[in-house]
Scaffold this motif. Structure first.
Motif, PDB file in Angstrom:
ATOM      1  N   LEU A  20      35.833  36.756  36.602  1.00  0.00           N
ATOM      2  CA  LEU A  20      33.953  37.144  37.241  1.00  0.00           C
ATOM      3  C   LEU A  20      34.280  36.186  37.930  1.00  0.00           C
ATOM      4  O   LEU A  20      33.807  34.943  38.479  1.00  0.00           O
ATOM      5  N   GLY A  21      33.955  36.240  39.911  1.00  0.00           N
ATOM      6  CA  GLY A  21      33.611  36.050  40.404  1.00  0.00           C
ATOM      7  C   GLY A  21      34.748  36.225  41.817  1.00  0.00           C
ATOM      8  O   GLY A  21      35.897  36.399  41.430  1.00  0.00           O
ATOM      9  N   TRP A  22      34.502  36.230  42.693  1.00  0.00           N
ATOM     10  CA  TRP A  22      35.370  37.012  44.033  1.00  0.00           C
ATOM     11  C   TRP A  22      36.681  36.014  44.472  1.00  0.00           C
ATOM     12  O   TRP A  22      36.974  35.508  44.861  1.00  0.00           O
ATOM     13  N   ALA A  50      36.456  42.351  48.181  1.00  0.00           N
ATOM     14  CA  ALA A  50      37.288  42.151  47.010  1.00  0.00           C
ATOM     15  C   ALA A  50      38.527  43.432  47.426  1.00  0.00           C
ATOM     16  O   ALA A  50      39.361  43.578  46.413  1.00  0.00           O
ATOM     17  N   ARG A  51      37.293  44.589  47.856  1.00  0.00           N
ATOM     18  CA  ARG A  51      38.701  46.012  47.221  1.00  0.00           C
ATOM     19  C   ARG A  51      39.238  46.631  47.814  1.00  0.00           C
ATOM     20  O   ARG A  51      39.959  47.044  48.632  1.00  0.00           O
ATOM     21  N   GLU A  52      39.027  45.531  49.635  1.00  0.00           N
ATOM     22  CA  GLU A  52      40.134  45.347  50.423  1.00  0.00           C
ATOM     23  C   GLU A  52      40.959  44.539  50.114  1.00  0.00           C
ATOM     24  O   GLU A  52      42.344  44.089  51.131  1.00  0.00           O
ATOM     25  N   ALA A  53      40.621  43.530  48.920  1.00  0.00           N
ATOM     26  CA  ALA A  53      41.650  42.580  49.523  1.00  0.00           C
ATOM     27  C   ALA A  53      42.937  43.283  48.245  1.00  0.00           C
ATOM     28  O   ALA A  53      43.415  44.323  47.195  1.00  0.00           O
ATOM     29  N   ASP A  55      45.750  41.396  46.902  1.00  0.00           N
ATOM     30  CA  ASP A  55      45.781  40.554  45.136  1.00  0.00           C
ATOM     31  C   ASP A  55      44.765  41.291  44.421  1.00  0.00           C
ATOM     32  O   ASP A  55      44.244  40.418  42.830  1.00  0.00           O
ATOM     33  N   VAL A  56      44.004  42.244  44.017  1.00  0.00           N
ATOM     34  CA  VAL A  56      43.042  43.103  43.445  1.00  0.00           C
ATOM     35  C   VAL A  56      43.590  44.296  43.044  1.00  0.00           C
ATOM     36  O   VAL A  56      43.471  45.385  43.665  1.00  0.00           O
ATOM     37  N   ASP A  57      43.416  44.848  41.620  1.00  0.00           N
ATOM     38  CA  ASP A  57      44.021  45.892  40.676  1.00  0.00           C
ATOM     39  C   ASP A  57      42.854  46.520  41.178  1.00  0.00           C
ATOM     40  O   ASP A  57      42.316  48.009  41.038  1.00  0.00           O
ATOM     41  N   THR A  58      41.510  46.236  40.356  1.00  0.00           N
ATOM     42  CA  THR A  58      40.826  47.115  40.143  1.00  0.00           C
ATOM     43  C   THR A  58      38.872  45.842  40.195  1.00  0.00           C
ATOM     44  O   THR A  58      39.209  44.613  39.632  1.00  0.00           O
ATOM     45  N   VAL A  59      37.954  46.470  40.804  1.00  0.00           N
ATOM     46  CA  VAL A  59      36.989  45.707  41.015  1.00  0.00           C
ATOM     47  C   VAL A  59      36.137  46.562  40.240  1.00  0.00           C
ATOM     48  O   VAL A  59      35.662  47.493  40.075  1.00  0.00           O
ATOM     49  N   VAL A  60      34.831  45.680  40.096  1.00  0.00           N
ATOM     50  CA  VAL A  60      33.826  46.253  39.415  1.00  0.00           C
ATOM     51  C   VAL A  60      32.855  44.867  39.413  1.00  0.00           C
ATOM     52  O   VAL A  60      32.781  43.872  39.480  1.00  0.00           O
ATOM     53  N   VAL A  61      31.731  45.864  39.684  1.00  0.00           N
ATOM     54  CA  VAL A  61      30.622  44.919  40.127  1.00  0.00           C
ATOM     55  C   VAL A  61      29.091  45.210  39.115  1.00  0.00           C
ATOM     56  O   VAL A  61      29.201  46.666  38.393  1.00  0.00           O
ATOM     57  N   ALA A  62      28.652  43.914  39.476  1.00  0.00           N
ATOM     58  CA  ALA A  62      27.869  43.962  38.292  1.00  0.00           C
ATOM     59  C   ALA A  62      26.909  43.503  38.965  1.00  0.00           C
ATOM     60  O   ALA A  62      27.422  42.044  39.995  1.00  0.00           O
ATOM     61  N   GLY A  63      25.243  43.256  38.516  1.00  0.00           N
ATOM     62  CA  GLY A  63      24.028  43.042  39.104  1.00  0.00           C
ATOM     63  C   GLY A  63      24.146  41.340  39.034  1.00  0.00           C
ATOM     64  O   GLY A  63      23.758  40.785  40.251  1.00  0.00           O
ATOM     65  N   THR A  64      24.841  40.910  38.282  1.00  0.00           N
ATOM     66  CA  THR A  64      25.302  38.904  38.189  1.00  0.00           C
ATOM     67  C   THR A  64      25.859  38.695  36.816  1.00  0.00           C
ATOM     68  O   THR A  64      26.473  39.404  36.275  1.00  0.00           O
ATOM     69  N   LEU A  65      26.638  37.861  37.422  1.00  0.00           N
ATOM     70  CA  LEU A  65      27.596  37.517  36.656  1.00  0.00           C
ATOM     71  C   LEU A  65      28.055  36.372  35.959  1.00  0.00           C
ATOM     72  O   LEU A  65      28.024  35.907  34.794  1.00  0.00           O
TER      73      LEU A  65
END
Length: 420
Positions: A20-22, A50-53, A55-65
């Motif tokens: 949780l957190g970029w 995050a999507r361009e990194a 080091d990340v397999d999957t990016v999930v976007v949430a309104g708030t963490l």
């Protein structure tokens, strides 16, 4: 993570780690370096990066963490299926409790909720530390600022919101009249609750390190150039890391406070950033986080002690053995400081090379460029034109060099006024 025996090999099995957190991005790199599949849950503002990194397999976007319902819903919408071996965690302080709740709800590995709460909520934290017999400020909770004048604390005391970052809304209240003025200035009585704690005298230190299976493997003791709250009156934001041999007595006291505090909080595996106030021969607990310290604490610890705190965080998450025992210490002393920023539009900003020519400068990170508009630096301790790390033969010389490069930079920086 919950206490487990570290694996004997230096690589993790292919396991899903929900982070949780970029930021800090260094931990994502460390996790993937050990073979983990990283699912980064981030807020919309960080989604593109995050999507361009790599080091990340999957990016999930949430309104708030900071809302477990938001994170759970975001994971469900993405259709990600996690097994009991998956790990849910955060290297950022704010989503710690969310990560524990989400991990518990999904049946994954995660910090126990009481541990996450102890490292996140400063009132709960101070209760646990006080119960362990460690010197700490008296504290209470004020539901609204309208109740501040009735707080059961004798002035002076400090008031801060529980979602504090960068000391943006922390204030020292020195009288009943100041309490009433603060309530009027902040406005809404519905904004709260707030933490009130007695004001602690003494110079501020930060203790950073690694704990595994309850044992203190690494301890770095640093002295702030000025207490953090003093940035509003011109105090520099930065610190000098002290040499263990040069300051053996202080390190002994700090190790005792750190060990007892971490035990009281239940933090047995990971990294920590702990702040204390120095009073004669006593150290008074300030607060503790289960993450890598801010500023350039990570760089200074790596230069001085040869330990990558982000890597150690990832090793603890994956239950891999620590690498502290193989690290080599540098005999020099190091420190870091935020280069001052002046409100306005920057017209002249020293170059990296010009900054690097100052005595002892090892690392330069410029943030402000010519033409950039600088915001009010008196409202956030993280506001800066850039950062530098310097080295020297001892703490006194490093501190002098940090102050020197800051003073030089202030005179070399030119700004023009802008409308508020």
């Amino acid at each position: 993570m919950t206490a487990t025996d570290p694996r004997t090999d230096a690589a993790a099995e292919a396991v899903d780690v929900v982070v949780l957190g970029w930021k800090p991005t260094e931990v994502l790199r460390a996790l993937t370096g050990y073979g983990a599949r990283v699912v980064c849950v981030c807020e919309p503002s960080d989604a593109s990066a995050a999507r361009e990194a790599a080091d990340v397999d999957t990016v999930v976007v949430a309104g708030t963490l900071t809302d477990a319902a938001e994170v759970l819903a975001a994971l469900a919408r993405t259709g990600i299926r996690l097994t009991a071996d998956a790990i849910v965690c955060s290297a950022d302080e704010f989503p710690l409790v969310t990560a524990s709740l989400v991990g518990e709800a999904l049946g994954c590995r995660a910090w126990p909720v009481p541990l996450a709460l102890a490292l996140r909520d400063k009132f709960v934290q101070k209760q646990l530390v006080r119960a362990a017999g460690i010197p700490v400020a008296e504290a209470c909770v004020v539901d609204t600022l309208a109740e501040l004048a009735l707080a059961p604390l004798a002035p002076p005391f400090v008031i801060k919101p529980f979602d504090e970052a960068g000391v943006r809304r922390t204030s020292v209240v020195r009288s009943t009249e100041e309490a009433e003025e603060l309530a009027q200035r902040e406005g809404s009585e519905h904004s709260g609750p707030w933490l009130a704690e007695s004001f602690v005298e003494g110079g501020e230190l930060h203790l950073d390190g690694v704990v595994r299976q309850g044992g203190l493997l690494l301890l770095s003791v640093s002295r702030y150039l000025a207490n953090v709250m003093d940035f509003r009156t011109g105090g520099l934001v930065g610190s000098t890391t002290l040499d263990p041999d040069e300051h053996a007595g202080l390190y002994s006291r700090a190790a005792d406070v750190a060990t007892r505090s971490l035990r009281a909080l239940g933090h047995t595996d990971g990294v920590f950033h702990l702040e204390v106030f120095e009073q004669d021969q006593a150290l008074v607990f300030g607060e503790c986080a289960g993450r890598v310290g801010g500023g350039r604490v990570d760089t200074v610890v790596q230069l001085k002690f040869g330990v990558d705190l982000h890597d150690e965080w990832a090793r603890a998450v994956l239950a891999l053995p620590s690498a502290v025992a193989t690290a080599e210490q540098d005999p020099r002393t190091f420190g870091w400081v935020h280069l001052p920023a002046v409100r306005g539009r920057a017209t002249v900003v020293p170059t990296d090379d010009e900054v690097r020519q100052r005595p002892g400068v090892e690392v330069v990170e410029m943030k402000v460029k010519p033409g950039a508009t600088v915001t009010d630096v008196l409202k956030d301790s993280n506001a800066r034109s850039g950062r530098v790390v310097v080295s020297g033969p001892d703490a006194a010389e490093v501190t002098a060099r940090l102050r020197g490069v800051s003073a030089w930079f202030r005179t070399a920086l030119a700004v023009e006024p802008v409308e508020s």
